[in-house]
Write an enzyme that holds these catalytic residues in place. Structure first.
Site, PDB file in Angstrom:
ATOM      1  N   ALA A   1       0.822  -1.218   0.000  1.00  0.00           N
ATOM      2  CA  ALA A   1       0.000   0.000   0.000  1.00  0.00           C
ATOM      3  C   ALA A   1       0.854   1.266   0.000  1.00  0.00           C
ATOM      4  O   ALA A   1       0.566   2.238   0.684  1.00  0.00           O
ATOM      5  CB  ALA A   1      -0.952   0.003   1.207  1.00  0.00           C
TER       6      ALA A   1
ATOM      7  N   ASP B   1      -3.093 -13.520  -3.189  1.00  0.00           N
ATOM      8  CA  ASP B   1      -2.733 -12.101  -3.244  1.00  0.00           C
ATOM      9  C   ASP B   1      -1.321 -11.884  -2.706  1.00  0.00           C
ATOM     10  O   ASP B   1      -0.538 -11.118  -3.273  1.00  0.00           O
ATOM     11  CB  ASP B   1      -3.745 -11.271  -2.431  1.00  0.00           C
ATOM     12  CG  ASP B   1      -3.486  -9.783  -2.541  1.00  0.00           C
ATOM     13  OD1 ASP B   1      -3.598  -9.239  -3.652  1.00  0.00           O
ATOM     14  OD2 ASP B   1      -3.156  -9.162  -1.513  1.00  0.00           O
TER      15      ASP B   1
ATOM     16  N   LYS C   1       2.246 -10.469  -4.672  1.00  0.00           N
ATOM     17  CA  LYS C   1       3.163  -9.453  -4.151  1.00  0.00           C
ATOM     18  C   LYS C   1       4.592  -9.993  -4.067  1.00  0.00           C
ATOM     19  O   LYS C   1       5.553  -9.281  -4.390  1.00  0.00           O
ATOM     20  CB  LYS C   1       2.688  -8.976  -2.776  1.00  0.00           C
ATOM     21  CG  LYS C   1       1.368  -8.227  -2.804  1.00  0.00           C
ATOM     22  CD  LYS C   1       0.872  -7.915  -1.401  1.00  0.00           C
ATOM     23  CE  LYS C   1      -0.493  -7.274  -1.430  1.00  0.00           C
ATOM     24  NZ  LYS C   1      -1.049  -7.034  -0.074  1.00  0.00           N
TER      25      LYS C   1
END
Length: 361
Positions: A159, A226, A230
């Site tokens: 993020a 997910d 990453k």
């Protein structure tokens, strides 16, 4: 929006602010909505929004784009979605810098990133599906950026925590990644930071979902896919040409619940409890805790899954939705370089998107 107010006479318009950077935003969900708010701040004064689209509708009219209620109005009003029209809005903007922002998780859109870059559009994204997908897609992305267009990917990992930028800076100085370990999911970080055996895991998961810490279908988080994306993005940026089949992924979703619909899955969350309670009890008896870790070693072996770590392990001291990335390199060898901070949330993710756009100015 402040960057797209009514047209002023040419003599009154600052050239840089009016036409320097033109944007099209794809996706007006929680991240895209947060970005729209940031585009109304002084930090975005140099930027001009020329198009916005959700999955069904779009808007390219300046007066409508300037409306602070744009996101809500687009749910029921606007032209039918047509990417060609959005690109024409960019081309007709007169801007020196043309940027497509992908704030979705749509795989079909991600596949187009390389195409857009090859045509000279800059792409800024939170969408991991291309860079963290199949290896040919990653290679196409690298080939497309060689033409000069830039790919802003800070929002794809952590993020917006300075993970990829730090890794690229180290590589540029001749350093090399040796090993990587960390907690890459804000939702899984929260769940296992909180899980102490005092309540069933299913109850904690329902609470996390209500708080918005998980996807509407929590299997998106619990599957580990997910996190694997990453890990692939970081590994590939470090020079490891890993394919998706080279990451060992442990899913926390029982086999019997993987193919059912979301409503059925949510009604059967208690089936998660017994296996995780047993693993927690075993770890606790040894003085350890459970954490969902991603790991990469020097030989390129990559794994994502639930791990028992000691109470003194760095991942055992995380808080809330914190992410943590521990990088051991040829120069950070005796002690890893650790990057840690909030790894989830629309505001910080939107800020990462805005930061990548501003880096183009």
């Amino acid at each position: 929006m402040s960057a797209v107010l009514a047209e002023a006479p040419d003599s009154a318009k600052p050239t840089a602010a009016a036409s320097g950077v033109a944007l099209v935003l794809l996706g007006t969900g929680v991240v895209g909505g947060a970005l729209l708010k940031l585009l109304n701040t002084p930090a975005a004064a140099k930027l001009r929004l020329v198009g916005v689209a959700n999955s069904r509708r779009q808007q390219t009219e300046p007066a409508q784009l300037a409306d602070r209620g744009l996101r809500e109005k687009l749910k029921s009003n606007g032209d039918a979605r047509d990417d060609a029209t959005l690109l024409r809005a960019l081309d007709g903007s007169g801007a020196a810098v043309k940027v497509i922002i992908d704030a979705t998780a749509n795989t079909g859109l991600a596949i187009r990133h390389a195409e857009w870059l090859a045509k000279g559009y800059h792409v800024v994204t939170a969408n991991k599906a291309l860079a963290g997908g199949e290896l040919p897609g990653w290679r196409a992305l690298q080939a497309a950026t060689a033409s000069g267009a830039r790919y802003g990917d800070a929002a794809t990992v952590g993020a917006g925590l300075p993970v990829l930028s730090t890794l690229r800076r180290l590589r540029g100085c001749g350093d090399a990644l040796l090993t990587l370990e960390g907690v890459f999911s804000g939702s899984l970080s929260y769940l296992f930071n909180q899980y102490d055996g005092s309540q069933p895991f299913s109850a904690l998961l329902r609470e996390a979902r209500k708080l918005g810490y998980t996807e509407p279908d929590p299997r998106s988080d619990l599957s580990g896919e997910d996190v694997a994306r990453k890990l692939l993005i970081i590994a590939r940026n470090a020079g490891f040409a890993l394919g998706t089949d080279e990451v060992e992924v442990e899913s926390l979703v029982p086999e019997a619940l993987r193919g059912v619909d979301t409503e059925t899955f949510l009604s059967r969350l208690e089936e998660l409890d017994a296996p995780l309670a047993q693993r927690h009890a075993e770890a606790k008896a040894r003085g350890g805790v459970l954490r969902f870790l991603a790991r990469l070693n020097q030989r390129g072996r990559a794994r994502v899954g639930l791990v028992e770590v000691s109470a003194t392990h760095p991942a055992a001291r995380l808080y809330g939705t914190d992410n943590q990335f521990a990088l051991t390199t040829t120069r950070y060898h005796s002690q890893p370089l650790v990057i840690q901070g909030p790894g989830a949330g629309p505001e910080v993710t939107a800020q990462a998107l805005l930061g990548d756009v501003l880096s183009l100015t």
